[in-house]
Structure formats: C-alpha cells, structure tokens
Scaffold this motif. Sequence first.
Motif, PDB file in Angstrom:
ATOM      1  N   HIS A 235       0.355  -5.305  37.561  1.00 55.61           N
ATOM      2  CA  HIS A 235       1.580  -5.484  38.364  1.00 55.61           C
ATOM      3  C   HIS A 235       1.449  -4.819  39.726  1.00 55.61           C
ATOM      4  N   PRO A 236       0.411  -5.188  40.506  1.00 53.98           N
ATOM      5  CA  PRO A 236       0.261  -4.572  41.835  1.00 53.98           C
ATOM      6  C   PRO A 236       1.423  -4.994  42.745  1.00 53.98           C
ATOM      7  N   GLY A 237       1.721  -4.108  43.717  1.00 50.00           N
ATOM      8  CA  GLY A 237       2.757  -4.437  44.692  1.00 50.00           C
ATOM      9  C   GLY A 237       4.160  -4.078  44.232  1.00 50.00           C
ATOM     10  N   GLY A 238       4.251  -3.355  43.124  1.00 49.72           N
ATOM     11  CA  GLY A 238       5.578  -3.003  42.602  1.00 49.72           C
ATOM     12  C   GLY A 238       6.110  -1.698  43.170  1.00 49.72           C
ATOM     13  N   SER A 239       7.225  -1.255  42.604  1.00 49.42           N
ATOM     14  CA  SER A 239       7.975  -0.105  43.139  1.00 49.42           C
ATOM     15  C   SER A 239       7.199   1.210  43.022  1.00 49.42           C
ATOM     16  N   VAL A 240       6.225   1.232  42.133  1.00 52.45           N
ATOM     17  CA  VAL A 240       5.481   2.479  41.875  1.00 52.45           C
ATOM     18  C   VAL A 240       4.386   2.709  42.916  1.00 52.45           C
ATOM     19  N   ASP A 241       3.830   1.622  43.440  1.00 55.51           N
ATOM     20  CA  ASP A 241       2.630   1.741  44.293  1.00 55.51           C
ATOM     21  C   ASP A 241       2.769   2.745  45.437  1.00 55.51           C
TER      22      ASP A 241
END
Length: 283
Positions: A197-203
């Motif tokens: 899930h790249p590009g999510g809120s965690v990155d």
Amino acid sequence: MSGLSTVKLNDGLQVPVLGYGTGTALYQKEAKDSVKMAYSEAKMHHIDCAEMYQNEESVGLALKELKVKRENVFITTKCGTADPRKSLEKSLKLLGVDQVDLYLIHSPLLVKDTGLGKAWQIMEELQKEGKTKSIGVSNYRIEDLEETLKVAKVIPSANQIEVHPYVLDKAQSLIDFCHSKGIHIESYGPLSSIVRHPGGSVDPVVKKIAQELGATDGQVLLKWAHQITHGGIVVTTSSKKERLVEQIKAFTDIKDLSDEQVQAIAEAGKKEHHRVFMPHMDQ
Ligand SMILES: NC(=O)C1=CN([C@@H]2O[C@H](COP(=O)(O)OP(=O)(O)OC[C@H]3O[C@@H](n4cnc5c(N)ncnc54)[C@H](OP(=O)(O)O)[C@@H]3O)[C@@H](O)[C@H]2O)C=CC1
Ligand SMILES: O=CCc1c[nH]c2ccccc12
C-alpha cells in the motif's frame, strides 16, 4: 546464533527477534538457495516455515547442505491441517529434524472441526513428547484464544499475526490482550505499507522518522512492529541479501523509536485499513 537480540517466551525459550519468512515470496517454490543465502550471508538464523508453504523439504536441504548445527538455527513451522500430530510428523520428516523450536497452529479455521480445545491438547502432547520445544498459534482472535485458554494447561507461547500500521485499528486490542496473557506476538507482513500500500497516510510519517534515526523506511517499520507489540518478534523476508542485512541492522544498529514516534505511525496507520492476509481476523 546471529548477533541479534532474543525475545524470551513465556516458557523460557529464547527466540531471535527477527525471523526470515519462507511463506510469501517463496510459497510453493524451491527455497533452498534463498534459505542458504539468508542463513549464511545475512545471518538470518530464525527461519519461519509452514506445512502450507509446501517448501519445507527445500528448507531442510538448505540447512543440511550448510551443515548447520541444530542448536544454531531456530525453526518455526505451522500446522496446515486439522491434525497437528500428523502435520508435525510430516514437517519433521521434510525439514530433516526430530524437533522444531516453535510449532504453531496456522489458523483457527483449520482446527474448527477438531475443536480449538482438542487441537490445543494435541499440541500440548506434542510438546511433552519433545517434538517441539514451544507451542503457539497464528491468526488467532481474542475469541479463539479465550476458547483455547479454557482448556490450556500450557499457555500458547506466541500468536503470529499480521502487524503493520494499516491493521492496527483492529490489531491493537488483540496485541494488548495477548500481552496481558503473556502470549508474545510474532508480527508478519510488517512492510505491507511499503510493499502493498505505497503512497498511503503512513509514508510521510515513516520517512520523517527514518531521517531522524538515520534509518531506512523498512528499518523503521520493522522496529515499529517490534515496539508496538510490546517487544514482539518480527518476521520479514527479502530475495536481496542487501535488504536482509539492512533488516538485521534494524535490530543491531538502529536505536528504538521514541514513544512519540511509535504513536505518530500508529495514528497515521489508523486513518486507513488494509488487511493483506486472513480476512477472518477482521470478523
Ligand atoms: N502466519 C501467517 O499466516 C503468515 C505468515 N507470514 C510469514 O511472514 C513472512 C513475511 O511476510 P511478508 O508479508 O513477505 O513480509 P514483509 O511485509 O516484511 O514483506 C517482505 C517483502 O517486502 C519486500 N521489501 C522489503 N524491503 C523493501 C523495500 N525497502 N521496498 C520495497 N519492497 C521491499 C521484499 O521483496 P524483495 O525481495 O524485493 O526485497 C519482500 O518480498 C512470510 O514469508 C511468512 O513466513 C506471512 C503471511 C501470513
Ligand atoms: O502464511 C503465510 C501466508 C501464506 C502464503 N501462502 C499460503 C498458503 C496457505 C495459507 C497461508 C499462506
């Protein structure tokens, strides 16, 4: 074993904090060369296996060809059927050992018909017979653990579950329940926010903390999984020696995240929910 720190389970067994997984990228594949590389070049001396991965024989061959002394490798494998006894005896033959270090029931759904309590009593017998040093479970929810604990004479030493920021909204209560019972968490899929899930809120939060610690994003996520699970074990993998060395260094060269950094990733992760494996964990 390698210079990695160990986690002491409730039965006293010391487990290298980082495990090398043979399940995802190596599922149904010839794993010998990958395991040889991980063990001998990256010093990954904790190998996570399972009957369901259909590659235990190649794992055993790797260790035989490396002439690894049994005491220098930590072997986990998992029961992939309704019959833990038959499954463990098959795994021992395929791995070429007469005892594994940690044996897990891969999922409660597998032993539903056997009965979770009955299945656990068989696990206790297998431990008493010396076929495994320690016994635990995987993908068990609180309800599954409560059913098991009703009959358990031996508390499960570990519960191997999916842990990364995007399942924390659901996993936090299970993590804390296990901690309260002395059941160690083994985190799998810890890099899912990068890998799946790249590009999510965690990155952006992980990237900032990586800069603050002089670490890679992957190292931050591995350390985070260890710390959010109260010092639990983390199981990862890579086909690249450099990455495996980087993963080991997360636990030998990188300092712990501060409580604020752990919580910053947790809060960012709770903004989204993405479960990769075992949908029953959300039910
Ligand atoms: N009990 C259970 O039900 C389950 C157990 N497991 C166990 O956990 C193990 C690990 O699970 P897995 O989900 O693979 O673990 P991770 O979430 O750690 O993902 C590992 C993958 O991430 C890739 N990777 C590593 N670093 C980076 C990076 N910096 N950028 C991009 N990609 C990167 C690797 O690919 P590359 O080769 O390119 O480095 C590798 O395939 C499994 O092999 C299995 O043994 C897993 C799922 C369920
Ligand atoms: O346990 C890890 C995830 C996984 C990879 N392959 C299979 C097959 C059957 C159950 C689980 C898995």
